[in-house]
Design a protein around this motif. Structure first.
Motif, mmCIF file in Angstrom:
data_model
loop_
_atom_site.group_PDB
_atom_site.id
_atom_site.type_symbol
_atom_site.label_atom_id
_atom_site.label_comp_id
_atom_site.label_asym_id
_atom_site.label_seq_id
_atom_site.Cartn_x
_atom_site.Cartn_y
_atom_site.Cartn_z
ATOM 1 N N VAL A 178 0.842 -1.206 0.000
ATOM 2 C CA VAL A 178 0.000 0.000 0.000
ATOM 3 C C VAL A 178 0.873 1.251 0.000
ATOM 4 N N MET A 179 1.918 1.246 0.823
ATOM 5 C CA MET A 179 2.839 2.380 0.843
ATOM 6 C C MET A 179 3.453 2.592 -0.529
ATOM 7 N N GLY A 180 3.848 1.499 -1.177
ATOM 8 C CA GLY A 180 4.427 1.626 -2.516
ATOM 9 C C GLY A 180 3.434 2.180 -3.519
ATOM 10 N N THR A 181 2.173 1.754 -3.396
ATOM 11 C CA THR A 181 1.138 2.254 -4.319
ATOM 12 C C THR A 181 0.933 3.750 -4.144
ATOM 13 N N PHE A 182 0.858 4.198 -2.895
ATOM 14 C CA PHE A 182 0.637 5.624 -2.650
ATOM 15 C C PHE A 182 1.847 6.453 -3.074
ATOM 16 N N ILE A 183 3.034 5.907 -2.879
ATOM 17 C CA ILE A 183 4.231 6.652 -3.314
ATOM 18 C C ILE A 183 4.267 6.754 -4.830
ATOM 19 N N HIS A 184 3.916 5.667 -5.500
ATOM 20 C CA HIS A 184 3.960 5.664 -6.972
ATOM 21 C C HIS A 184 2.906 6.592 -7.564
ATOM 22 N N TYR A 185 1.732 6.671 -6.893
ATOM 23 C CA TYR A 185 0.635 7.495 -7.430
ATOM 24 C C TYR A 185 0.418 8.752 -6.588
ATOM 25 N N GLN A 186 1.486 9.301 -6.012
ATOM 26 C CA GLN A 186 1.319 10.430 -5.103
ATOM 27 C C GLN A 186 0.938 11.719 -5.813
ATOM 28 N N VAL A 187 1.119 11.751 -7.135
ATOM 29 C CA VAL A 187 0.737 12.971 -7.875
ATOM 30 C C VAL A 187 -0.705 12.933 -8.340
ATOM 31 N N THR A 188 -1.412 11.811 -8.091
ATOM 32 C CA THR A 188 -2.805 11.700 -8.533
ATOM 33 C C THR A 188 -3.710 12.431 -7.552
ATOM 34 N N PRO A 189 -4.883 12.826 -7.990
ATOM 35 C CA PRO A 189 -5.782 13.639 -7.139
ATOM 36 C C PRO A 189 -6.210 12.937 -5.864
ATOM 37 N N ILE A 190 -6.504 11.641 -5.940
ATOM 38 C CA ILE A 190 -7.029 10.971 -4.743
ATOM 39 C C ILE A 190 -5.990 10.889 -3.645
#
Length: 800
Positions: free
Chosen positions: A553-565
């Protein structure tokens, strides 16, 4: 002639031939040899040494008659007496000497013998091996035969000190006289008969013999007389040291195979040298000029060589085509013997030392500093320093080097001699001593591979003064008796002996009791939540699994940290929450395994702090959502409170309070490991005493307070528009969290031992996973599987 010992000459010549044909080792040097026989005589050894020093011209000390040859080193001798005479002469000239059969510890004195190197290991390891061998087979009642000289006395003195430490007794020690021409036959016969009578009178199965073929010639006469003339072979377990090969006999003397069948011998370590047997196969006395080869041939094959004036009456002429492999083993063995292997390694050690010395001379010549090595021929005193630090691998693949005392860093083999009625035999290695191995692995033995004398019917023989005291009994030595001859006394109540031949009965600990046989203390079983138990393994696996999910989950949020959600959530809170949840999963490992001082100090305090941080993050998220909704109303002054500072302050303040509570707990009444021996009748519970139950429940109460506040705020904010908050997710997650920890208290109080730990670990894992799943799984679903919803327009779209 001892034809079997002539293999030493073959090994020496074979090594020289190999080196001279080697283009890489001493390419510009040809080794030449001089072979002289000392015939086990110190006087002859001294004369031979002087002969070598004068290079065969005149035996004049310190006088060199020719410059055509250069004596660089001497290899010899086989016995300590001859080696000593050689060393006394060579030390004056600083010529290196490599002795291949001398075990006298005096040679390890580098001050007295700086030029002597021994191709044998330190004899202390042979004493060690003998003691270990007796212990391995359970022998404690033995006979010792030693030569009638200083070496025999030394061996008896050192071995006795070693055996007494292991409660092994020498029942009889006999000194065997050296058979020489100075003894009249009646005197010699009387002394040998006395030794034979002593051996027969003692009903002892194990006889240890220390000596060489010369000093033990008297024993050979005894065995030969009883086996061939009286038809009463002395069938015992003969154990011989590395100095004597019992299969070596003089020409015309029969080998006593029935007496020596099943013998265990310590031998210098040897190995198969490639090409040596082929070298022996191709020998021809007519074509070869090896030292005394023709005399050896006549003696071994019992034939004559008239062309070389070797005529023996009534013997056939040697054809020169005889093969050594056809000779009986007592006459000659094709397998390289221990002493031959030592000579082979000695020649190569000298060659490698010469090679290094020659290479150094060439290097100094190249850089213009050859003055210190200006002679074309390397001097013996220069070679000595290279020998000390030589290290190479021989053709058998074994590393050869000397230890700090100038002894070969090698070991011993334990050989089992299996004889046959046709005077043949087989040597089988059944064990060994490796000084380079770790302490517990220096002695190895394969007892099942030993072939015993047929008298013992293929079973390991017994050799004890009395039978072993079984478990439940202890030894009682009568005053004035051997320590090996004792009575067996049963242990009293409350005391036990759990092994054979216990010296005394041991008292059971207070938490143990002895069984009916007094051979075992029955302890209470120690129990704790172990990784090996099914529940412990499941909880540990779950913690690892949930930790991996958290990291993903941490990796997912780091990878998509520029997305709006992801941007819509406070990034700082998200990171702190994920890290704290990961720590929550990992802290469960503090509750598994044997409770220790550190784990007991950390398990509750770490659990309380990381859970407080996680709940503080939930509270900060809820407060942020509420304030964000209020701030959207026109003219509202709450907008200035929205931001990272508020969330960070909430997390910091709530966490610091819990940290202070834990600090006070650790200072005033810290947890500690304890053994509860009273709660369970047959078990000792290894657990952590919380030190202060009040502080423990205070930590839990504060955590519940934070959870309740977060749940309450989230509950009232659950109907706010979805585009502004995640209050519903927080509400549900905190509902699950509170449910778990409310049910924890009665469950925790109603259980004991490991069940208390299981309940707490289960609560930690379930509540942590509830927070992870409720808060982050919906967002991950939208990020990974519904990317069309992860846009700004969707987030700002108001719900109608």
């Amino acid at each position: 002639m001892l034809t079997k010992n002539y293999q030493l000459v073959f090994a020496f010549v074979f090594a020289i031939h190999e080196i001279n044909k080697n283009d890489k080792l001493l390419p510009n040097i040809t080794l030449q040899t001089e072979i002289l026989d000392d015939a086990f005589s110190s006087l002859k050894a001294s004369l031979a040494t002087l002969d070598l020093l004068s290079l065969g011209r005149m035996d004049v000390p310190n006088y060199k008659c020719t410059w055509e040859k250069s004596l660089i080193a001497i290899i010899g001798g086989l016995t300590s007496q001859t080696s000593l005479q050689i060393a006394n002469i060579l030390n004056i000239h600083k010529i290196p000497q490599l002795s291949y059969g001398s075990f006298d510890p005096i040679f390890s004195d580098k001050i007295q013998f700086p030029s002597l190197f021994r191709m044998v290991p330190d004899e202390i390891f042979q004493y060690f091996g003998i003691t270990q061998l007796f212990e391995y087979f359970g022998w404690n009642w033995i006979v010792l035969l030693i030569p009638e000289d200083e070496s025999g006395e030394r061996f008896h003195r050192i071995l006795s000190a070693s055996l007494v430490q292991k409660d092994i007794c020498i029942a009889l020690t006999q000194s065997v006289p050296t058979v020489t021409s100075y003894f009249s036959n009646p005197i010699l016969q009387k002394r040998l008969n006395a030794i034979a009578a002593a051996l027969l009178s003692k009903n002892i199965n194990v006889i240890l013999v220390y000596g060489d073929s010369q000093s033990m010639d008297g024993l050979r006469i005894i065995l030969e007389s009883y086996e061939f003339f009286q038809k009463q072979p002395m069938e015992r377990v003969w154990i011989t040291t590395a100095q004597w090969d019992v299969t070596t006999v003089f020409s015309g003397i029969r080998f006593t195979e029935r007496s020596f069948n099943g013998t265990l011998s310590f031998a210098l370590h040897t190995n198969v040298v490639p090409g040596f047997q082929e070298f022996l196969e191709n020998l021809n006395p007519i074509q070869s000029k090896i030292y005394l080869l023709k005399e050896f041939w006549c003696s071994a094959f019992i034939c004559s060589l008239p062309m070389y004036n070797l005529n023996y009456p009534n013997l056939r002429n040697c054809m020169g085509e005889e093969k050594l492999r056809n000779l009986p083993g007592s006459v000659f063995e094709m397998r390289m013997s221990s002493q031959s292997y030592s000579i082979y390694n000695a020649v190569y050690a000298l060659a490698h030392a010469l090679h290094y010395a020659d290479s150094l001379r060439a290097k100094r010549k190249a850089i213009g500093t050859e003055n210190s090595w200006k002679h074309m021929n390397i001097q013996p005193w220069q070679l000595r320093s290279f020998l000390r630090y030589i290290r190479f691998n021989n053709s058998a693949g074994e590393e050869v080097f000397f230890d700090e005392n100038g002894d070969l860093a090698s070991g011993f083999d334990v050989i089992n001699l299996v004889t046959f009625s046709n005077q043949s035999f087989q040597k089988v290695q059944v064990g060994g001593i490796d000084p380079q191995a770790s302490a517990g692995k220096r002695f190895t033995m394969n007892g099942s591979a030993v072939v015993w004398n047929h008298k013992f019917k293929k079973m390991p023989p017994r050799s004890r003064c009395v039978e072993n005291c079984q478990p439940g009994y202890s030894r009682l030595v009568q005053p004035g008796n051997y320590v090996c001859c004792y009575d067996c006394v049963q242990c009293a109540d409350g005391r036990i002996s759990d092994h054979i031949d216990a010296s005394e009965c041991a008292k059971c600990p207070d938490d143990h009791y002895s069984n009916e046989k007094q051979d075992q203390c029955l302890p209470k079983r120690d129990i704790y939540l172990s990784y090996t138990e099914p529940l412990g393994a499941v909880l540990a696996s779950s913690a690892v699994f949930f930790s991996i999910i958290t990291i993903m989950v941490m990796g997912t949020f780091i990878h998509y940290q520029v997305t709006p959600i992801v941007k819509a959530n406070n990034w700082t809170i998200t990171c702190i929450l994920l890290v704290s949840l990961l720590l929550c999963f990992l802290c469960s490992f503090l509750f598994l395994g044997t409770p220790g001082k550190v784990s007991c100090l950390l398990r509750q305090t770490v659990f309380g702090v990381v859970f407080s941080i996680a709940i503080s993050c939930m509270l900060a998220k809820t407060i942020t959502v509420v304030l964000a909704f209020i701030a959207t109303k026109p003219g509202n002054k709450m907008r200035k409170w929205i931001g990272k500072k508020l969330a960070t302050s909430v997390i910091f303040l709530c966490s610091v309070i819990q940290t202070l509570i834990c600090a006070v707990w650790l200072i005033t009444a810290p947890p500690f490991p304890e053994a509860d021996m009273h709660s369970q009748p047959a078990e000792t519970i290894l657990q952590c005493n919380e030190g202060s139950e009040t502080m423990f429940y205070l930590v839990l109460s504060y955590m519940w307070l934070l959870a309740f506040i977060s749940f309450t705020v989230a509950f009232f904010a659950r109907k706010l528009p979805d585009s502004f908050n995640e209050a519903k997710l927080i509400t549900f997650s905190m509902l699950v969290f509170c449910s778990v920890w409310v049910s924890f208290v009665p469950s925790y109080l109603s259980t004991k031992g490991t069940n208390m730990v299981i309940v707490e670990v289960f609560s930690i894992l379930v509540s942590s996973f509830a927070l992870l799943a409720c808060i982050f799984f919906p967002k991950c679903y939208m990020i990974l599987f519904r990317p069309e919803l992860n846009v700004k327009e969707h987030l700002v779209k108001k719900k109608h």
